[in-house]
Design a protein around this motif. Structure first.
Motif, PDB file in Angstrom:
ATOM      1  N   ALA A 310      40.701  24.754  18.246  1.00 33.41           N
ATOM      2  CA  ALA A 310      40.149  24.651  19.599  1.00 33.41           C
ATOM      3  C   ALA A 310      39.713  23.221  19.894  1.00 33.41           C
ATOM      4  O   ALA A 310      39.910  22.704  21.001  1.00 33.41           O
ATOM      5  N   GLY A 311      39.126  22.551  18.893  1.00 35.23           N
ATOM      6  CA  GLY A 311      38.736  21.157  19.075  1.00 35.23           C
ATOM      7  C   GLY A 311      39.933  20.250  19.263  1.00 35.23           C
ATOM      8  O   GLY A 311      39.886  19.306  20.070  1.00 35.23           O
ATOM      9  N   GLY A 315      40.469  17.921  22.442  1.00 30.68           N
ATOM     10  CA  GLY A 315      40.639  16.478  22.309  1.00 30.68           C
ATOM     11  C   GLY A 315      41.942  15.988  22.896  1.00 30.68           C
ATOM     12  O   GLY A 315      41.983  14.937  23.560  1.00 30.68           O
ATOM     13  N   ALA A 316      43.025  16.737  22.664  1.00 27.33           N
ATOM     14  CA  ALA A 316      44.314  16.335  23.230  1.00 27.33           C
ATOM     15  C   ALA A 316      44.285  16.388  24.755  1.00 27.33           C
ATOM     16  O   ALA A 316      44.829  15.505  25.431  1.00 27.33           O
ATOM     17  N   THR A 317      43.652  17.415  25.300  1.00 27.64           N
ATOM     18  CA  THR A 317      43.529  17.509  26.760  1.00 27.64           C
ATOM     19  C   THR A 317      42.735  16.330  27.311  1.00 27.64           C
ATOM     20  O   THR A 317      43.102  15.730  28.335  1.00 27.64           O
ATOM     21  N   VAL A 337      34.014  13.662  20.767  1.00 28.67           N
ATOM     22  CA  VAL A 337      32.861  14.294  20.122  1.00 28.67           C
ATOM     23  C   VAL A 337      32.047  15.074  21.142  1.00 28.67           C
ATOM     24  O   VAL A 337      31.621  16.220  20.899  1.00 28.67           O
ATOM     25  N   LEU A 338      31.833  14.473  22.302  1.00 32.10           N
ATOM     26  CA  LEU A 338      31.059  15.146  23.342  1.00 32.10           C
ATOM     27  C   LEU A 338      31.783  16.394  23.844  1.00 32.10           C
ATOM     28  O   LEU A 338      31.145  17.422  24.120  1.00 32.10           O
ATOM     29  N   GLY A 382      33.847  19.169  17.242  1.00 37.26           N
ATOM     30  CA  GLY A 382      33.586  17.778  17.614  1.00 37.26           C
ATOM     31  C   GLY A 382      34.390  16.801  16.784  1.00 37.26           C
ATOM     32  O   GLY A 382      34.951  15.823  17.310  1.00 37.26           O
ATOM     33  N   VAL A 383      34.464  17.037  15.469  1.00 42.84           N
ATOM     34  CA  VAL A 383      35.247  16.151  14.597  1.00 42.84           C
ATOM     35  C   VAL A 383      36.734  16.223  14.952  1.00 42.84           C
ATOM     36  O   VAL A 383      37.414  15.193  15.095  1.00 42.84           O
TER      37      VAL A 383
END
Length: 398
Positions: A310-311, A315-317, A337-338, A382-383
């Motif tokens: 999911a992260g 992040g890619a989006t 991260v945010l 976040g990572v």
């Protein structure tokens, strides 16, 4: 329905083709009432159809009507006091249907009256929330019986919150208020919100996949439990419908397992990657997805990739949607991260909304712990989101 109501003549209206802001609160109240009436009719009709499958005749129409009203209130955060104790568990799929109807009503009013002024929008929201809350209290009074007493205060507060969020969202979208707020915010805010939303949808989809795999692995247990509850057509279909309404709740519990804290079905049953404790649970076929032994299932270990996946999606989006002036890959990683933190917050809120109580004592706490689930998802997502955002941004900049 909203579009039909929008074409009706209202008191004091001079031209049938125009709407004045003064008429907007009246139209909002009517449209909101229509959502409640149509929703109760839909749930009640489904209940009556299910009861006709019972060879013994099933529940009378009045009983089906009371059942539909109680489900309607539970879906909006209401509560019941049964002989076994308090029942507070929102079937989130029905909650989403209610929210969609209220949001559509708000959007229809904005379009019909061409509203853009803040004071007019506030009047519409107030009329819609007041009407919906009043009707919820009225429904609660009508469906209360000595054996199932509705918590009117909780139902009123829950209905008001759902109406405020749903109608406010619909009005903000169609009036342009939401776009104005986002345009006035810092540039990365819009990509951040989109990233968190995409990550949440990914987590929920993977949670539903986990539930489906667990049920398929114990299809015999599901069938046996359904037969043990009567075996009639009405019972089987009714339990299936209830299970479908609770699927988002089950997905939230699966996210709790994937994140690490797990979930509980009362004080005696706990499922997590750290261990499994099983005791008596309610006779609900959906709970056939629970492990059959005290051993941690392989699915629980495999599910630990869900927060990271999911992260990565979030992040890619985010990396793809950042503007040309929003910095390079390092800045994108920090924003990633945010976005993972926002995703964790969203998962925590989902776990809070999906949990509840099925009675007193051993069944007083059901669901994944919201705070622990949110923190665990935020840390892991976040990572992953930071890495995905940085790499995606680096590739986008060439």
């Amino acid at each position: 329905m909203v579009s039909l109501l929008a074409r009706l003549s209202l008191p004091g209206q001079r031209d049938p083709g125009t709407r004045t802001p003064a008429n907007a609160p009246v139209l909002a109240a009517v449209a909101t009432a229509a959502v409640t009436v149509l929703g109760l009719l839909g749930v009640g009709l489904a209940s009556v159809v299910v009861q006709t499958l019972d060879p013994a005749g099933g529940m009378p129409v009045a009983g089906s009507a009371r059942l539909s009203g109680r489900l309607w209130l539970l879906a909006q955060g209401g509560g019941l006091t049964l002989r076994s104790g308090p029942l507070v568990l929102a079937p989130l799929l029905l909650t989403l249907v209610v929210a969609w109807g209220l949001s559509s009503a708000g959007r229809g009013v904005v379009r019909a009256c061409d509203l853009t002024v803040g004071r007019s929008l506030a009047a519409v929201v107030a009329a819609a929330v007041g009407t919906h809350t009043l009707l919820a209290v009225l429904v609660g009074l009508l469906v209360t019986t000595p054996g199932a007493q509705v918590d009117l205060v909780r139902s009123a507060i829950g209905s008001a919150v759902v109406a405020l969020l749903a109608v406010g969202w619909g009005i903000a979208r169609d009036s342009g208020l939401l776009d104005d707020l986002l345009d006035s915010a810092p540039e990365p805010v819009r990509p951040l919100l989109r990233a968190a939303a995409s990550g949440l949808l990914t987590a929920v989809a993977l949670g539903l996949l986990m539930v489906a795999v667990a049920l398929a692995a114990d299809a015999g247990g599901y069938a046996a439990l359904s037969r043990s509850l009567g075996g009639s057509g009405a019972g089987a279909v009714g339990l299936l419908v209830l299970g479908v309404l609770l699927l988002p709740n089950a997905a939230a519990a699966a996210i709790g397992v994937a994140a690490g804290p797990g979930f509980a079905v009362g004080s005696g049953t706990l499922v997590s990657v750290h261990g499994v404790t099983l005791e008596a649970v309610p006779a609900l076929p959906l709970l056939a997805a629970l492990p059959d032994t005290q051993a941690v299932p392989l699915l629980a270990f495999a599910s630990q990739v869900v927060p990271a996946l999911a992260g990565l999606v979030a992040g890619a989006t985010l990396g793809r949607r950042l503007g040309d002036d929003d910095g390079g890959s390092v800045v994108a990683g920090l924003w990633g991260v945010l976005s993972g933190v926002l995703l964790g917050l969203a998962c925590g809120l989902l776990a809070w909304a999906a949990g509840g109580s099925l009675g007193d004592g051993a069944l007083a706490d059901v669901g994944a712990p919201p705070v622990a689930t949110g923190l665990a998802v935020a840390l892991q997502a976040g990572v992953a989101a930071a890495v995905a955002a940085a790499v995606t941004r680096w590739r986008a900049l060439g």
